[in-house]
Design an enzyme around this catalytic site. Structure first.
Site, PDB file in Angstrom:
ATOM      1  N   HIS A 160       0.845  -1.195   0.000  1.00 50.12           N
ATOM      2  CA  HIS A 160       0.000   0.000   0.000  1.00 50.12           C
ATOM      3  C   HIS A 160       0.880   1.245   0.000  1.00 50.12           C
ATOM      4  O   HIS A 160       1.747   1.408   0.862  1.00 50.12           O
ATOM      5  CB  HIS A 160      -0.930  -0.011   1.220  1.00 50.12           C
ATOM      6  CG  HIS A 160      -1.983  -1.071   1.119  1.00 50.12           C
ATOM      7  ND1 HIS A 160      -2.498  -1.729   2.204  1.00 50.12           N
ATOM      8  CD2 HIS A 160      -2.613  -1.585   0.022  1.00 50.12           C
ATOM      9  CE1 HIS A 160      -3.413  -2.608   1.788  1.00 50.12           C
ATOM     10  NE2 HIS A 160      -3.495  -2.539   0.478  1.00 50.12           N
ATOM     11  N   GLU A 163       1.738   3.769   3.025  1.00 51.17           N
ATOM     12  CA  GLU A 163       2.206   3.222   4.299  1.00 51.17           C
ATOM     13  C   GLU A 163       3.729   3.207   4.331  1.00 51.17           C
ATOM     14  O   GLU A 163       4.377   2.168   4.329  1.00 51.17           O
ATOM     15  CB  GLU A 163       1.561   1.840   4.504  1.00 51.17           C
ATOM     16  CG  GLU A 163       0.037   1.992   4.588  1.00 51.17           C
ATOM     17  CD  GLU A 163      -0.757   0.701   4.405  1.00 51.17           C
ATOM     18  OE1 GLU A 163      -0.146  -0.378   4.371  1.00 51.17           O
ATOM     19  OE2 GLU A 163      -1.995   0.797   4.289  1.00 51.17           O
ATOM     20  N   HIS A 284       2.721  -3.327   6.765  1.00 54.33           N
ATOM     21  CA  HIS A 284       1.707  -2.317   6.474  1.00 54.33           C
ATOM     22  C   HIS A 284       1.682  -1.349   7.652  1.00 54.33           C
ATOM     23  O   HIS A 284       2.364  -1.553   8.646  1.00 54.33           O
ATOM     24  CB  HIS A 284       0.319  -2.974   6.349  1.00 54.33           C
ATOM     25  CG  HIS A 284       0.141  -3.810   5.116  1.00 54.33           C
ATOM     26  ND1 HIS A 284      -0.617  -3.400   4.051  1.00 54.33           N
ATOM     27  CD2 HIS A 284       0.622  -5.035   4.777  1.00 54.33           C
ATOM     28  CE1 HIS A 284      -0.599  -4.328   3.108  1.00 54.33           C
ATOM     29  NE2 HIS A 284       0.157  -5.338   3.521  1.00 54.33           N
ATOM     30  N   GLU A 352       1.000  -4.783  11.085  1.00 55.91           N
ATOM     31  CA  GLU A 352       0.436  -3.436  10.954  1.00 55.91           C
ATOM     32  C   GLU A 352       1.240  -2.552  11.893  1.00 55.91           C
ATOM     33  O   GLU A 352       1.013  -2.538  13.100  1.00 55.91           O
ATOM     34  CB  GLU A 352      -1.055  -3.429  11.317  1.00 55.91           C
ATOM     35  CG  GLU A 352      -1.941  -4.217  10.356  1.00 55.91           C
ATOM     36  CD  GLU A 352      -2.198  -3.495   9.033  1.00 55.91           C
ATOM     37  OE1 GLU A 352      -1.757  -2.335   8.887  1.00 55.91           O
ATOM     38  OE2 GLU A 352      -2.829  -4.099   8.145  1.00 55.91           O
TER      39      GLU A 352
HETATM   40 ZN   LIG Z   1      -1.815  -1.694   4.121  1.00 52.57          ZN
END
Ligand SMILES: [Zn+2]
Length: 497
Positions: A160, A163, A284, A352
């Protein structure tokens, strides 16, 4: 009081929407009083959910979407009123001492490492993006140009675009492995006995767009004809579909026209099929979570859940993140972990990072320090837990050193002792038997050469009883033949062990 200000803030933010430019301004907002079912439904409607709790979701929303939630009676707190402005602000926190890698600086650094450490790494372009950028992969190992039978691990960033911290942790891990090779025995061991691949920027086009245009952007830069971008973490081919992913090109979670429709996800697919990794982390932001498969639906049986839970827990000791099954966040189809585990049988994790999408640049060293040790752990355990999962290849086991096989035995016997699940136990036992046979062969060779150190160690290792029994059988059988070169006192000792 707090709610009062929140409401005012929210209203002011709403008024300021739409006046800046023609594109809709997006905000990050916390929407409360949601049921789990509502959150799951929102994910499947294509909402971009950054974080969730029991009864709330932090989502990327446009003005009319915020209003829709407010009018339905949901308390809405705007956390970041204008995400493009937020990107600009983060950029302004950078200076010469602390700044995020761009595509250009990352590429320059990777090439510099490849030139400076040719004995330890090779750089490879594993594919080209829509905008013709290279997707770079750095392989770190001794004899890097050779494909050796060593356990392999994969670290990825920036599926992504927005990020940015997810690029930093793989780069920091690469830096540690390369620069501390001569001074740090733990690092040297990992470089010599593993093959570690780093793909710090899976989605270069998206990152460049997000950084250069100060855009809050998640997807790649596919031209969908009127809309832009495919969510690469919904484009993988294991259980690709519409749960937690969208079939609309305008959605931030658009899954593309089909599995692996995108050059970036296809490049990763080709890499994992070629290199046959045992373990991986895809980075991420944000939420401070360690996620593991499956993610495509609730309560999907995972035959290796015991290993996943153990490793996630161990890694959480380094960064204090919360380990979680991926679907507990909300089910989503087509993510990288489900393909890497479901299809390739890798021990695949998603981190994350951080508590916001892009912390100030001054925080980079802090989140790197929290997460690089977890990466080293994963690389290490690719060679222990990774060998009893279906991705543990026989070729790796038949090339184990004595130390490596002992580590694999101790880790797995500790983890699986008393395991009640018969199917899992059989699978693990089968692999453990192979590892124990390999260990026994190594010890017997040592003994024939008059070296009993490995025997002394294994006989005092309670987890290695199976290997000891293999050694006993072998020594007794071989010493019954004239060609045996075992010392008689050792034969007697082994017989009685
Ligand atoms: Zn992500």
């Amino acid at each position: 009081m707090r709610r009062f200000f929140t409401t005012i803030f929210c209203c002011i933010s709403l008024l300021s929407f739409g006046t800046v430019n023609a594109e809709p301004v997006k905000c990050l907002a916390k929407v409360s009083r949601l049921t789990n079912k509502q959150i799951v439904t929102l994910a499947s409607q294509g909402f971009d959910i950054a974080k969730r709790g029991v009864d709330f979701a932090e989502m990327v929303l446009e003005q009319d979407q915020v209003q829709a939630f407010v009018s339905k009676g949901h308390p809405v707190k705007v956390i970041i009123p204008d995400l493009d402005a937020y990107i600009k602000k983060v950029k302004s926190t950078q200076n010469k001492n602390a700044s995020y890698y761009t595509y250009a600086t990352m590429e320059k650094q990777l090439k510099a490492w490849a030139e400076k450490y040719p004995e330890l790494c090779v750089l490879e372009s594993i594919g080209k993006t829509h905008e013709d950028r290279d997707i770079w992969a750095l392989k770190i190992s001794d004899n890097p140009a050779k494909n050796e039978p060593e356990p392999a691990a994969l670290l990825m960033g920036a599926h992504h675009a927005r990020e940015w911290p997810s690029i930093e942790v793989p780069m920091a891990t690469a830096k540690k492995l390369l620069t501390e090779y001569d001074s740090n025995p733990e690092v040297k061991n990992l470089v010599d006995n593993r093959e570690t691949w780093i793909v710090p920027m899976v989605n270069p086009d998206g990152v460049v767009y997000s950084m250069e245009k100060s855009k809050y952007w998640r997807k790649n830069r596919r031209n969908n004809g009127g809309t832009w971008g495919v969510d690469l973490n919904r484009n993988y081919g294991y259980q690709w579909g519409n749960v937690g992913a969208s079939s609309s090109g305008s959605s931030d979670t658009y899954h593309g026209t089909g599995p692996f429709s995108e050059p970036e996800s296809s490049a990763l697919k080709a890499l994992v099929e070629r290199e046959k990794f045992q373990a991986s982390i895809s980075f991420h932001t944000y939420s401070e979570l360690i996620l593991y498969p499956f993610g495509y639906g609730y309560n999907i049986p995972n035959p290796d859940s015991k290993v996943f839970v153990k490793m996630a827990k161990d890694m959480s000791q380094f960064n204090q993140y919360t380990p979680k099954n991926s679907a507990e966040l909300y089910p989503a189809m087509g993510d990288s972990d489900d393909f890497f585990y479901g299809e390739m049988k890798m021990l695949s994790f998603t981190f994350e990072l951080c508590s916001t999408f892009i912390p100030a640049a001054s925080q980079i060293s802090t989140f790197n320090e929290l997460n690089v040790p977890a990466c080293l752990y994963l690389i290490d355990k690719a060679g222990t837990y990774g060998l009893v999962t279906p991705a543990g290849r026989d070729e790796l086991i038949s090339n184990l050193s004595f130390d490596a096989s002992m580590n694999a035995i101790v880790d797995n016997v500790d983890l699986f002792a008393g395991e009640g699940n018969a199917a899992m136990r059989n699978e693990v036992l089968k692999q453990l038997e192979k590892i124990s046979q390999r260990t026994a062969a190594l010890v017997c060779t040592d003994l024939k050469n008059g070296d009993s150190a490995s025997w002394q160690r294994i006989k005092n290792t309670p987890q290695a009883r199976l290997a000891v029994s293999f050694i006993r059988n072998r020594v007794l059988f071989e010493s019954a033949h004239e060609s045996s070169t075992y010392r008689e006192d050792l034969v007697a000792e082994i017989k009685n062990s």
